[in-house]
Design a protein around this motif. Structure first.
Motif, PDB file in Angstrom:
ATOM      1  N   GLY A  97      -4.113 -65.510  -3.323  1.00 48.57           N
ATOM      2  CA  GLY A  97      -3.161 -64.407  -3.306  1.00 48.57           C
ATOM      3  C   GLY A  97      -2.014 -64.671  -2.361  1.00 48.57           C
ATOM      4  O   GLY A  97      -1.899 -65.745  -1.769  1.00 48.57           O
ATOM      5  N   LEU A  98      -1.162 -63.670  -2.213  1.00 41.93           N
ATOM      6  CA  LEU A  98       0.038 -63.798  -1.386  1.00 41.93           C
ATOM      7  C   LEU A  98      -0.021 -62.948  -0.125  1.00 41.93           C
ATOM      8  O   LEU A  98       0.894 -63.001   0.687  1.00 41.93           O
ATOM      9  CB  LEU A  98       1.268 -63.392  -2.200  1.00 41.93           C
ATOM     10  CG  LEU A  98       1.613 -64.314  -3.356  1.00 41.93           C
ATOM     11  CD1 LEU A  98       2.716 -63.687  -4.203  1.00 41.93           C
ATOM     12  CD2 LEU A  98       2.046 -65.659  -2.844  1.00 41.93           C
ATOM     13  N   HIS A  99      -1.047 -62.120   0.007  1.00 44.40           N
ATOM     14  CA  HIS A  99      -1.277 -61.264   1.176  1.00 44.40           C
ATOM     15  C   HIS A  99      -0.054 -60.398   1.480  1.00 44.40           C
ATOM     16  O   HIS A  99       0.180 -59.445   0.766  1.00 44.40           O
ATOM     17  CB  HIS A  99      -1.739 -62.092   2.367  1.00 44.40           C
ATOM     18  CG  HIS A  99      -2.883 -62.997   1.989  1.00 44.40           C
ATOM     19  ND1 HIS A  99      -4.120 -62.506   1.651  1.00 44.40           N
ATOM     20  CD2 HIS A  99      -2.948 -64.337   1.842  1.00 44.40           C
ATOM     21  CE1 HIS A  99      -4.918 -63.507   1.323  1.00 44.40           C
ATOM     22  NE2 HIS A  99      -4.233 -64.636   1.431  1.00 44.40           N
ATOM     23  N   ASP A 100       0.752 -60.702   2.494  1.00 45.97           N
ATOM     24  CA  ASP A 100       1.890 -59.842   2.846  1.00 45.97           C
ATOM     25  C   ASP A 100       3.207 -60.374   2.278  1.00 45.97           C
ATOM     26  O   ASP A 100       4.266 -60.159   2.851  1.00 45.97           O
ATOM     27  CB  ASP A 100       1.981 -59.650   4.360  1.00 45.97           C
ATOM     28  CG  ASP A 100       2.104 -60.962   5.113  1.00 45.97           C
ATOM     29  OD1 ASP A 100       1.871 -62.026   4.518  1.00 45.97           O
ATOM     30  OD2 ASP A 100       2.439 -60.922   6.308  1.00 45.97           O
ATOM     31  N   HIS A 101       3.118 -61.032   1.136  1.00 46.07           N
ATOM     32  CA  HIS A 101       4.309 -61.542   0.452  1.00 46.07           C
ATOM     33  C   HIS A 101       4.307 -61.097  -1.000  1.00 46.07           C
ATOM     34  O   HIS A 101       3.292 -60.622  -1.511  1.00 46.07           O
ATOM     35  CB  HIS A 101       4.346 -63.072   0.520  1.00 46.07           C
ATOM     36  CG  HIS A 101       4.650 -63.575   1.891  1.00 46.07           C
ATOM     37  ND1 HIS A 101       3.694 -63.652   2.878  1.00 46.07           N
ATOM     38  CD2 HIS A 101       5.806 -64.007   2.440  1.00 46.07           C
ATOM     39  CE1 HIS A 101       4.243 -64.114   3.985  1.00 46.07           C
ATOM     40  NE2 HIS A 101       5.523 -64.335   3.751  1.00 46.07           N
ATOM     41  N   VAL A 102       5.443 -61.225  -1.642  1.00 45.23           N
ATOM     42  CA  VAL A 102       5.584 -60.928  -3.068  1.00 45.23           C
ATOM     43  C   VAL A 102       6.272 -62.108  -3.731  1.00 45.23           C
ATOM     44  O   VAL A 102       6.940 -62.908  -3.074  1.00 45.23           O
ATOM     45  CB  VAL A 102       6.403 -59.641  -3.324  1.00 45.23           C
ATOM     46  CG1 VAL A 102       5.728 -58.431  -2.728  1.00 45.23           C
ATOM     47  CG2 VAL A 102       7.816 -59.782  -2.821  1.00 45.23           C
ATOM     48  N   GLU A 117      10.149 -58.221   5.638  1.00 46.33           N
ATOM     49  CA  GLU A 117      11.611 -58.169   5.513  1.00 46.33           C
ATOM     50  C   GLU A 117      12.055 -57.169   4.458  1.00 46.33           C
ATOM     51  O   GLU A 117      13.150 -56.617   4.541  1.00 46.33           O
ATOM     52  CB  GLU A 117      12.156 -59.551   5.133  1.00 46.33           C
ATOM     53  CG  GLU A 117      12.278 -60.504   6.275  1.00 46.33           C
ATOM     54  CD  GLU A 117      12.999 -61.771   5.836  1.00 46.33           C
ATOM     55  OE1 GLU A 117      14.214 -61.703   5.540  1.00 46.33           O
ATOM     56  OE2 GLU A 117      12.327 -62.810   5.788  1.00 46.33           O
ATOM     57  N   TYR A 118      11.230 -56.966   3.431  1.00 46.82           N
ATOM     58  CA  TYR A 118      11.547 -56.061   2.329  1.00 46.82           C
ATOM     59  C   TYR A 118      10.412 -55.039   2.191  1.00 46.82           C
ATOM     60  O   TYR A 118       9.586 -55.124   1.289  1.00 46.82           O
ATOM     61  CB  TYR A 118      11.718 -56.841   1.021  1.00 46.82           C
ATOM     62  CG  TYR A 118      12.862 -57.823   1.060  1.00 46.82           C
ATOM     63  CD1 TYR A 118      14.149 -57.426   0.718  1.00 46.82           C
ATOM     64  CD2 TYR A 118      12.661 -59.144   1.453  1.00 46.82           C
ATOM     65  CE1 TYR A 118      15.211 -58.319   0.756  1.00 46.82           C
ATOM     66  CE2 TYR A 118      13.715 -60.040   1.499  1.00 46.82           C
ATOM     67  CZ  TYR A 118      14.985 -59.624   1.153  1.00 46.82           C
ATOM     68  OH  TYR A 118      16.026 -60.500   1.193  1.00 46.82           O
ATOM     69  N   PRO A 119      10.353 -54.052   3.089  1.00 47.50           N
ATOM     70  CA  PRO A 119       9.222 -53.119   3.109  1.00 47.50           C
ATOM     71  C   PRO A 119       9.125 -52.222   1.872  1.00 47.50           C
ATOM     72  O   PRO A 119       8.095 -51.604   1.644  1.00 47.50           O
ATOM     73  CB  PRO A 119       9.450 -52.300   4.378  1.00 47.50           C
ATOM     74  CG  PRO A 119      10.889 -52.468   4.712  1.00 47.50           C
ATOM     75  CD  PRO A 119      11.316 -53.792   4.161  1.00 47.50           C
ATOM     76  N   GLN A 120      10.164 -52.169   1.048  1.00 43.32           N
ATOM     77  CA  GLN A 120      10.113 -51.361  -0.174  1.00 43.32           C
ATOM     78  C   GLN A 120       9.225 -52.011  -1.233  1.00 43.32           C
ATOM     79  O   GLN A 120       8.802 -51.356  -2.184  1.00 43.32           O
ATOM     80  CB  GLN A 120      11.514 -51.168  -0.774  1.00 43.32           C
ATOM     81  CG  GLN A 120      12.535 -50.598   0.167  1.00 43.32           C
ATOM     82  CD  GLN A 120      13.213 -51.681   1.010  1.00 43.32           C
ATOM     83  OE1 GLN A 120      12.741 -52.802   1.152  1.00 43.32           O
ATOM     84  NE2 GLN A 120      14.342 -51.331   1.588  1.00 43.32           N
ATOM     85  N   LEU A 121       8.933 -53.304  -1.076  1.00 39.47           N
ATOM     86  CA  LEU A 121       8.123 -54.025  -2.050  1.00 39.47           C
ATOM     87  C   LEU A 121       6.644 -53.888  -1.711  1.00 39.47           C
ATOM     88  O   LEU A 121       6.271 -53.808  -0.545  1.00 39.47           O
ATOM     89  CB  LEU A 121       8.515 -55.511  -2.061  1.00 39.47           C
ATOM     90  CG  LEU A 121       9.969 -55.796  -2.421  1.00 39.47           C
ATOM     91  CD1 LEU A 121      10.268 -57.276  -2.241  1.00 39.47           C
ATOM     92  CD2 LEU A 121      10.261 -55.349  -3.839  1.00 39.47           C
ATOM     93  N   LYS A 122       5.814 -53.885  -2.743  1.00 40.03           N
ATOM     94  CA  LYS A 122       4.371 -53.782  -2.556  1.00 40.03           C
ATOM     95  C   LYS A 122       3.810 -55.177  -2.279  1.00 40.03           C
ATOM     96  O   LYS A 122       4.088 -56.118  -3.018  1.00 40.03           O
ATOM     97  CB  LYS A 122       3.722 -53.214  -3.809  1.00 40.03           C
ATOM     98  CG  LYS A 122       4.194 -51.815  -4.151  1.00 40.03           C
ATOM     99  CD  LYS A 122       3.612 -51.364  -5.472  1.00 40.03           C
ATOM    100  CE  LYS A 122       4.147 -49.992  -5.853  1.00 40.03           C
ATOM    101  NZ  LYS A 122       3.642 -49.562  -7.166  1.00 40.03           N
TER     102      LYS A 122
END
Length: 184
Positions: A97-102, A117-122
């Protein structure tokens, strides 16, 4: 060699083939040297697309997007798998997985971003759009646009766009400019 994509990183040119081959070229000497990392996708063969993305933490990722095909030529993303390109071991190492990334996948440049950096993303999600080369032939079909949760492979479709052709692309806002505009 049917190279699909190239990335220059750490003084090497990484070249990737459609079937998942990973090669490096050292362009610094008087002659070019080619090194084989992986001849083809080793761990997961699938009908779908393969992408290569440089992660914010420095690793190079091979991303495999598995698709379901229906008789009506509709495609739907069903699973995304990740492999870290391990140059020293000359292998692809599966990630969980990507954990705290998208990750953004699609016809335009694929990219991995931090949710810090982009807190709007899940976090631990893949945002994807169609990647069909011949989409103009099927422009009236449903589009494969959505968000895939990597923890459980649940898929969330996004509302239909006003335009179904050409392929949608991802654009990353410049945070510096946005912050400067907000400060005014």
């Amino acid at each position: 060699e049917n190279y699909e994509q190239c990335i220059h990183m750490d003084g090497l040119l990484y070249a990737f083939t459609e079937n998942g081959g990973v090669y490096t070229f050292d362009l610094t000497g008087s002659t070019f040297t080619r090194n084989i990392i992986a001849d083809e996708l080793q761990n997961y063969k699938t009908d779908g697309y393969t992408y290569f993305v440089q992660a914010p933490w420095g690793d190079l990722l091979q991303v495999c997007r598995a698709l379901d095909f229906t008789p009506e030529v509709f495609i739907k993303t069903k699973k995304v798998l990740f492999y870290k390109v391990d140059v020293a071991a000359k292998e692809l190492v599966e990630m969980n997985g990507l954990h705290d990334h998208v990750l953004f996948l699609g016809r335009s440049q694929s990219q991995c971003l931090s949710t810090e950096e982009y807190p709007q993303l899940k976090p631990n999600r893949v945002y994807f759009t169609d990647d069909m080369t011949y989409i103009s032939k099927y422009k009236n079909n449903d589009r494969d646009i959505g968000i895939l949760n990597l923890e459980n492979d649940n898929r969330e479709d996004v509302p239909k766009l006003w335009c179904n052709w050409p392929n949608p692309i991802w654009m990353t806002p410049n945070l510096t400019r946005i912050n400067m505009a907000l400060d005014k």
